[in-house]
Enzyme design. Structure first.
Site, PDB file in Angstrom:
ATOM      1  N   ARG A  47       0.843  -1.192   0.000  1.00  0.00           N
ATOM      2  CA  ARG A  47       0.000   0.000   0.000  1.00  0.00           C
ATOM      3  C   ARG A  47       0.887   1.253   0.000  1.00  0.00           C
ATOM      4  O   ARG A  47       2.098   1.161   0.210  1.00  0.00           O
ATOM      5  CB  ARG A  47      -0.954  -0.012   1.197  1.00  0.00           C
ATOM      6  N   ALA A  49       0.969   5.009  -2.354  1.00  0.00           N
ATOM      7  CA  ALA A  49       0.999   5.201  -3.810  1.00  0.00           C
ATOM      8  C   ALA A  49       2.343   4.858  -4.445  1.00  0.00           C
ATOM      9  O   ALA A  49       2.401   4.248  -5.518  1.00  0.00           O
ATOM     10  CB  ALA A  49       0.612   6.646  -4.132  1.00  0.00           C
ATOM     11  N   GLY A  50       3.425   5.222  -3.803  1.00  0.00           N
ATOM     12  CA  GLY A  50       4.747   4.942  -4.365  1.00  0.00           C
ATOM     13  C   GLY A  50       5.043   3.449  -4.397  1.00  0.00           C
ATOM     14  O   GLY A  50       5.487   2.907  -5.415  1.00  0.00           O
ATOM     15  N   CYS A 160      -1.847   9.550   7.944  1.00  0.00           N
ATOM     16  CA  CYS A 160      -1.623   8.312   7.199  1.00  0.00           C
ATOM     17  C   CYS A 160      -0.129   7.961   7.183  1.00  0.00           C
ATOM     18  O   CYS A 160       0.632   8.383   8.058  1.00  0.00           O
ATOM     19  CB  CYS A 160      -2.196   8.408   5.787  1.00  0.00           C
ATOM     20  N   ASP A 229      -2.147  10.535  -3.219  1.00  0.00           N
ATOM     21  CA  ASP A 229      -2.397   9.419  -4.141  1.00  0.00           C
ATOM     22  C   ASP A 229      -2.599   9.929  -5.547  1.00  0.00           C
ATOM     23  O   ASP A 229      -2.319   9.236  -6.521  1.00  0.00           O
ATOM     24  CB  ASP A 229      -3.614   8.624  -3.686  1.00  0.00           C
ATOM     25  N   LYS A 240      -5.371  10.104   1.677  1.00  0.00           N
ATOM     26  CA  LYS A 240      -6.105   9.282   2.636  1.00  0.00           C
ATOM     27  C   LYS A 240      -7.292  10.021   3.256  1.00  0.00           C
ATOM     28  O   LYS A 240      -7.182  11.198   3.583  1.00  0.00           O
ATOM     29  CB  LYS A 240      -5.129   8.818   3.719  1.00  0.00           C
TER      30      LYS A 240
END
Ligand code: RUB
Length: 342
Positions: A47, A49-50, A160, A229, A240
């Site tokens: 999990r 984005a990267g 997050c 994201d 998030k």
């Protein structure tokens, strides 16, 4: 927590719900890797984005390395099928389609140019490696640029778990700055615990708070730094769920609100007015099955992300420099071209 860092390549292969069809290629590790990577991303074992982007490209690289391909056409066909499948794993993080499209666009160009099977496979491995290397380099650069925005004595709040954010905070700490970090726990999946644990492990001063306590603590916060994201053409930031509430609270107390994001999180389709899809996740992340069954009349919503309007964002820190949200469109045009010009 360790699972969060697992590379898709080394993941134990699991039972598969959906099969990946690889035209012209024998059964084997490539299919398993694509299917397991898809599952790992969808179930959030991989999990952020990267990491999602690198995980998908790593899986494409495994595909390139693993097969006895019948023909160049079969090789490229399997790569396109794999890429299209991986893009469907999670809908919001634009890093995923951007990363996969980077590989597939190159594959299309190379296929059109012709060449041997061996040369094609090697070339595509190199494209995957180029993405993986530049992605990691971008995060380090963001850390370096962002660290300059953290001042001695600051209280910095984050929400997050973002590698770009932890890169900024770690670089500032390593530069000798003394500051305090407040990490929200980030319900319902508690990614804030990862952030707190990672930063404390690197020697930073961290306090974990419930999401609901953000406004109470915002009075003493100087700077908020969050990841993204997706970033829309107008500078709106998709991150998030809860990020937009943090931004509102920061706006109220005049705390600075920074976003740390690699440029492959810019969403090119938003230049022509497309909206970024917000992922709805299972009610089981919000309440246990027994409670849901005992309260069947209760509807449950579980959006995983929200949108922070550009008015609440001071700066977006990328590896290509630091931009006000209104300047993001210029960067997007530079990276993706002008969408209405062809
Ligand atoms: C993670 C999240 C992160 C961004 C940026 O959501 O919202 O802030 O993905 O992270 P989820 P990074 O846990 O649902 O994937 O900077 O690591 O790419």
């Amino acid at each position: 927590m360790r699972r969060e860092y697992t590379s898709c390549v080394s993941l134990r292969l699991r039972a598969r719900r959906k099969r990946f069809e690889t035209p012209g290629q024998s059964e084997g590790v490539a299919r398993d890797t694509i299917d397991s990577t898809f599952d790992q991303i969808r179930s959030m074992k991989v999990r952020g984005a990267g990491r999602i982007a690198r995980s998908a490209v790593s899986a494409l690289k495994v595909y390139c390395e693993s097969g006895k391909f019948d023909s160049t056409k079969g090789f490229y066909g399997g790569l396109f099928t794999a890429g299209e499948k991986l893009k469907q794993a999670r809908p919001t993080a634009v890093s995923l389609p951007n990363a996969v499209n980077y590989v597939l666009a190159s594959a299309r160009r190379k296929q059109a140019a012709g060449g041997t099977l061996r040369g094609s496979v090697k070339a595509m491995q190199e494209v995957c490696d180029a993405f993986l290397t530049s992605s990691l380099r971008a995060t380090r650069t963001i850390g370096e640029y962002g660290s300059k925005r953290i001042r001695d004595g600051d209280v910095v709040l984050t929400h997050c778990n973002s590698e770009a954010v932890t890169a900024v905070l770690t670089a500032a700490h390593e530069a000798g700055k003394r500051f305090e970090v407040i990490a929200t726990e980030t319900r319902p999946r508690f990614q804030g615990r990862i952030t707190a644990s990672v930063l404390a492990g690197r020697g930073l001063d961290v306090t974990l708070i419930p999401d609901t306590a953000v406004r109470v603590y915002m009075r003493k916060v100087d700077t908020v730094v969050v990841g993204a994201d997706a970033i829309a053409a107008n500078g709106a930031v998709i991150n998030k769920i809860g990020t937009s509430q943090v931004a509102l609270a920061a706006h109220e107390t005049r705390a600075r609100f920074y976003v740390a994001a690699e440029t492959y999180k810019l969403s090119p389709t938003t230049m022509t007015g497309e909206l970024v899809e917000i992922e709805q996740r299972s009610p089981l992340e919000v309440a246990p099955r027994a409670w849901l069954e005992a309260n069947a009349a209760v509807k449950v919503q579980n959006p995983a992300f929200d949108v922070t309007p550009p008015e609440y964002v001071d700066l977006i820190i990328t590896e290509r420099g630091i931009f006000p949200p209104q300047g993001i469109i210029l960067l997007m045009k530079d990276l993706y071209g002008v969408p209405w010009s062809d």
